[in-house]
Motif scaffolding. Structure first.
Motif, PDB file in Angstrom:
ATOM      1  N   ILE A  12       0.822  -1.149   0.161  1.00 53.38           N
ATOM      2  CA  ILE A  12      -0.011   0.065   0.175  1.00 53.38           C
ATOM      3  C   ILE A  12       0.663   1.241  -0.018  1.00 53.38           C
ATOM      4  CG2 ILE A  12      -2.053  -1.197   1.167  1.00 53.38           C
ATOM      5  CD1 ILE A  12      -1.300   0.307   3.644  1.00 53.38           C
ATOM      6  N   ALA A  13       2.325   1.286   0.746  1.00 56.75           N
ATOM      7  CA  ALA A  13       2.989   2.320   0.336  1.00 56.75           C
ATOM      8  C   ALA A  13       3.373   2.549  -0.710  1.00 56.75           C
ATOM      9  CB  ALA A  13       4.044   2.191   1.440  1.00 56.75           C
ATOM     10  N   CYS A  14       3.789   1.503  -1.755  1.00 53.73           N
ATOM     11  CA  CYS A  14       4.303   1.576  -2.864  1.00 53.73           C
ATOM     12  C   CYS A  14       3.067   2.122  -3.796  1.00 53.73           C
ATOM     13  CB  CYS A  14       4.723   0.446  -3.556  1.00 53.73           C
ATOM     14  SG  CYS A  14       6.336  -0.236  -2.654  1.00 53.73           S
ATOM     15  N   SER A  15       1.626   1.825  -3.531  1.00 49.43           N
ATOM     16  CA  SER A  15       0.692   2.148  -4.461  1.00 49.43           C
ATOM     17  C   SER A  15       0.375   3.422  -4.112  1.00 49.43           C
ATOM     18  CB  SER A  15      -0.626   1.186  -3.934  1.00 49.43           C
ATOM     19  OG  SER A  15      -0.159  -0.085  -4.045  1.00 49.43           O
ATOM     20  N   SER A  16       0.537   3.909  -2.870  1.00 41.46           N
ATOM     21  CA  SER A  16       0.122   5.339  -2.735  1.00 41.46           C
ATOM     22  C   SER A  16       1.238   6.304  -3.176  1.00 41.46           C
ATOM     23  CB  SER A  16       0.438   5.588  -1.036  1.00 41.46           C
ATOM     24  OG  SER A  16      -0.639   4.706  -0.504  1.00 41.46           O
ATOM     25  N   ILE A  17       2.327   6.097  -3.276  1.00 39.68           N
ATOM     26  CA  ILE A  17       3.329   6.572  -3.956  1.00 39.68           C
ATOM     27  C   ILE A  17       3.166   6.991  -5.507  1.00 39.68           C
ATOM     28  CG2 ILE A  17       5.741   6.848  -4.735  1.00 39.68           C
ATOM     29  CD1 ILE A  17       6.542   5.679  -1.578  1.00 39.68           C
ATOM     30  N   LEU A  18       2.894   5.585  -5.939  1.00 47.96           N
ATOM     31  CA  LEU A  18       2.540   5.598  -7.320  1.00 47.96           C
ATOM     32  C   LEU A  18       1.448   6.393  -7.861  1.00 47.96           C
ATOM     33  CD1 LEU A  18       2.598   4.363 -10.254  1.00 47.96           C
ATOM     34  CD2 LEU A  18       1.442   2.503  -9.612  1.00 47.96           C
ATOM     35  N   CYS A  19       0.053   6.347  -7.133  1.00 50.72           N
ATOM     36  CA  CYS A  19      -0.905   7.035  -7.456  1.00 50.72           C
ATOM     37  C   CYS A  19      -0.736   8.404  -7.301  1.00 50.72           C
ATOM     38  CB  CYS A  19      -2.113   6.572  -6.662  1.00 50.72           C
ATOM     39  SG  CYS A  19      -2.713   5.036  -7.055  1.00 50.72           S
ATOM     40  N   SER A  87     -12.730   1.029   8.953  1.00 45.03           N
ATOM     41  CA  SER A  87     -13.881   1.089   7.681  1.00 45.03           C
ATOM     42  C   SER A  87     -13.138   1.474   6.400  1.00 45.03           C
ATOM     43  CB  SER A  87     -14.841   2.073   7.965  1.00 45.03           C
ATOM     44  OG  SER A  87     -15.679   2.447   6.943  1.00 45.03           O
ATOM     45  N   TYR A  88     -13.286   0.779   5.439  1.00 40.38           N
ATOM     46  CA  TYR A  88     -12.523   0.961   4.039  1.00 40.38           C
ATOM     47  C   TYR A  88     -12.960   2.306   3.474  1.00 40.38           C
ATOM     48  CZ  TYR A  88     -11.073   0.624  -0.921  1.00 40.38           C
ATOM     49  OH  TYR A  88     -10.426   0.601  -1.963  1.00 40.38           O
ATOM     50  N   TYR A  89     -14.342   2.423   3.456  1.00 40.58           N
ATOM     51  CA  TYR A  89     -14.831   3.592   2.807  1.00 40.58           C
ATOM     52  C   TYR A  89     -14.837   4.962   3.771  1.00 40.58           C
ATOM     53  CZ  TYR A  89     -16.451   1.916  -1.625  1.00 40.58           C
ATOM     54  OH  TYR A  89     -16.365   1.371  -3.007  1.00 40.58           O
ATOM     55  N   GLY A  90     -14.582   4.781   4.970  1.00 39.25           N
ATOM     56  CA  GLY A  90     -13.956   5.886   5.907  1.00 39.25           C
ATOM     57  C   GLY A  90     -12.856   6.296   5.716  1.00 39.25           C
ATOM     58  N   LEU A 123      -7.744   4.466  -8.829  1.00 42.24           N
ATOM     59  CA  LEU A 123      -6.864   3.264  -9.130  1.00 42.24           C
ATOM     60  C   LEU A 123      -6.172   3.003  -7.601  1.00 42.24           C
ATOM     61  CD1 LEU A 123      -4.690   1.806 -10.459  1.00 42.24           C
ATOM     62  CD2 LEU A 123      -3.213   3.865 -10.873  1.00 42.24           C
ATOM     63  N   LEU A 124      -6.116   3.892  -6.769  1.00 42.03           N
ATOM     64  CA  LEU A 124      -5.681   3.596  -5.344  1.00 42.03           C
ATOM     65  C   LEU A 124      -6.542   2.779  -4.742  1.00 42.03           C
ATOM     66  CD1 LEU A 124      -3.299   4.248  -3.230  1.00 42.03           C
ATOM     67  CD2 LEU A 124      -4.862   6.232  -2.593  1.00 42.03           C
ATOM     68  N   ALA A 125      -7.970   3.051  -4.791  1.00 39.77           N
ATOM     69  CA  ALA A 125      -8.698   2.165  -4.306  1.00 39.77           C
ATOM     70  C   ALA A 125      -8.803   0.811  -4.861  1.00 39.77           C
ATOM     71  CB  ALA A 125     -10.357   2.725  -4.626  1.00 39.77           C
ATOM     72  N   ALA A 126      -8.539   0.510  -6.278  1.00 39.97           N
ATOM     73  CA  ALA A 126      -8.371  -0.596  -6.571  1.00 39.97           C
ATOM     74  C   ALA A 126      -6.870  -1.328  -5.779  1.00 39.97           C
ATOM     75  CB  ALA A 126      -8.059  -0.663  -8.142  1.00 39.97           C
ATOM     76  N   LEU A 127      -6.066  -0.839  -5.828  1.00 37.01           N
ATOM     77  CA  LEU A 127      -4.646  -1.364  -5.219  1.00 37.01           C
ATOM     78  C   LEU A 127      -4.844  -1.677  -3.888  1.00 37.01           C
ATOM     79  CD1 LEU A 127      -2.068   1.089  -7.051  1.00 37.01           C
ATOM     80  CD2 LEU A 127      -2.525  -1.542  -7.773  1.00 37.01           C
ATOM     81  N   PHE A 128      -5.580  -0.743  -3.216  1.00 34.82           N
ATOM     82  CA  PHE A 128      -5.779  -0.950  -1.618  1.00 34.82           C
ATOM     83  C   PHE A 128      -6.532  -2.563  -1.521  1.00 34.82           C
ATOM     84  CE2 PHE A 128      -3.639   2.461  -0.366  1.00 34.82           C
ATOM     85  CZ  PHE A 128      -3.704   2.647   0.923  1.00 34.82           C
ATOM     86  N   ARG A 129      -7.724  -2.794  -2.404  1.00 36.44           N
ATOM     87  CA  ARG A 129      -8.332  -3.894  -2.639  1.00 36.44           C
ATOM     88  C   ARG A 129      -7.245  -5.157  -2.822  1.00 36.44           C
ATOM     89  NH1 ARG A 129     -12.332  -3.598   0.855  1.00 36.44           N
ATOM     90  NH2 ARG A 129     -14.278  -2.591   0.029  1.00 36.44           N
ATOM     91  N   PHE A 130      -6.592  -4.960  -3.890  1.00 35.97           N
ATOM     92  CA  PHE A 130      -5.698  -5.966  -4.106  1.00 35.97           C
ATOM     93  C   PHE A 130      -4.652  -6.383  -2.866  1.00 35.97           C
ATOM     94  CE2 PHE A 130      -5.928  -4.608  -8.872  1.00 35.97           C
ATOM     95  CZ  PHE A 130      -7.019  -5.429  -9.032  1.00 35.97           C
ATOM     96  N   ALA A 131      -4.462  -5.290  -2.152  1.00 41.30           N
ATOM     97  CA  ALA A 131      -3.675  -5.642  -0.896  1.00 41.30           C
ATOM     98  C   ALA A 131      -4.153  -6.574  -0.029  1.00 41.30           C
ATOM     99  CB  ALA A 131      -3.321  -4.247  -0.331  1.00 41.30           C
TER     100      ALA A 131
END
Length: 317
Positions: A12-19, A87-90, A123-131
């Motif tokens: 999620i850290a790498c995903s956040s930086i990428l996004c 909460s994911y959506y929170g 895209l970040l939401a998708a990557l967090f789900r993949f995580a």
């Protein structure tokens, strides 16, 4: 389905930086910002998003489970980062608030900044789900009688001769979110791009949340599923009032949204076994197919409602 928190945090850290890098490029192009200011803007979103995302995830969980938390002890949960107590959506709301707040700090128009953030945010939401692959059973669904390969299912091997397979809902969520991110990118010039991206993310989660075995719930009411419906319906109601200001009737989508609410409740009752036909329950795949159909019809209604609203040039005029 082993839990691997270090791998999860790294992903999620790498995903956040990428996004955030993608958001910087989007801000440079859509907002006409110089590279330095765009980099500072995206960096501020990353910083605020981390803080407000965690705060939002914890706050919404507290609101959903308020009475239970008061009974068991407030401070027991206050500093816990257990994924089952967030909460994911929170968290998603906190990140969106961070983007809006960063825009105010950087003196950038908030609406345009959020539109530029729509595709990287989805895209970040998708990557967090993949995580969630590294969070054990958190993002999984029902037990499968017949095994399926990854990414459709994940396995729990208690006995090498008899592995158990569970539906990989988190992968399905991630793939659907990727499609929504593509939608946001293709519609990035739409003045309602961010709003529509939120709408589609919420509509998708209505059915996807129902598939998850673990969710924040009371009896058969899944709080995040209900929240997503309320947000989506709120957007359609806003369409109706915006259409009225433009001199057009635009209540069709909002009214269909109310019908969808009733039909979704009906579907949840059928999934819970409270409604049967001639003493036999419908197979879940049929019920989910029905839910998918009514939600797809709602997206068609949203598209028609959006077309009745004035575009940016008409608003300026």
């Amino acid at each position: 389905m082993n839990v691997n928190i270090p791998a999860y945090l790294l992903f999620i850290a790498c995903s956040s930086i990428l996004c955030c890098l993608l958001f910087m490029l989007s801000a440079m192009k859509a907002l006409k910002l110089p590279a330095g200011k765009a980099a500072a803007f995206s960096g501020l979103v990353l910083l605020l998003g981390t803080v407000l995302g965690l705060a939002g995830a914890k706050l919404l969980y507290f609101l959903f489970r308020f009475s239970y938390i008061l009974k068991t002890g407030f401070f027991t949960y206050l500093f816990s980062l257990n994924q089952n107590e967030l909460s994911y959506y929170g968290g998603a709301a906190g990140v969106c608030l961070a983007a809006a707040l960063a825009a105010r700090i950087m003196k950038v128009k908030t609406g345009k900044a959020l539109n530029a953030f729509a595709a990287p945010g989805a895209l970040l939401a998708a990557l967090f789900r993949f995580a969630e692959y590294w969070l054990g059973a958190l993002g999984t669904g029902d037990y499968l009688e017949q095994g399926l390969p990854f990414p459709f299912a994940v396995s729990e091997v208690w006995n090498p001769d008899f592995p158990e397979y569970y539906l990989a809902v988190f992968m399905l969520e991630g793939m659907v979110y990727l499609r929504i991110a593509l939608f946001a990118f293709r519609n990035r010039k739409d003045r309602l791009c961010f709003l529509r991206t939120v709408f589609y993310l919420c509509i998708a989660q209505i059915i996807l949340e129902s598939m998850r075995a673990q969710s924040i719930r009371w009896l058969f009411v899944r709080y995040e599923q209900l929240l997503c419906y309320l947000i989506a319906e709120g957007i359609l109601i806003w369409y109706a009032f915006a259409g009225r200001k433009a001199g057009k009737r635009n209540w069709g989508a909002a009214l269909w949204g109310l019908v969808v609410c009733g039909l979704t409740v009906l579907a949840e009752y059928m999934l819970d076994g409270k409604i049967s036909f001639n003493g036999a329950d419908l197979p879940p795949v049929v019920i989910y197919g029905f839910m998918a159909w009514i939600l797809l019809e709602l997206t068609v209604a949203e598209h028609a409602a959006r077309k009745k609203l004035p575009d940016e040039s008409e608003v300026k005029a």
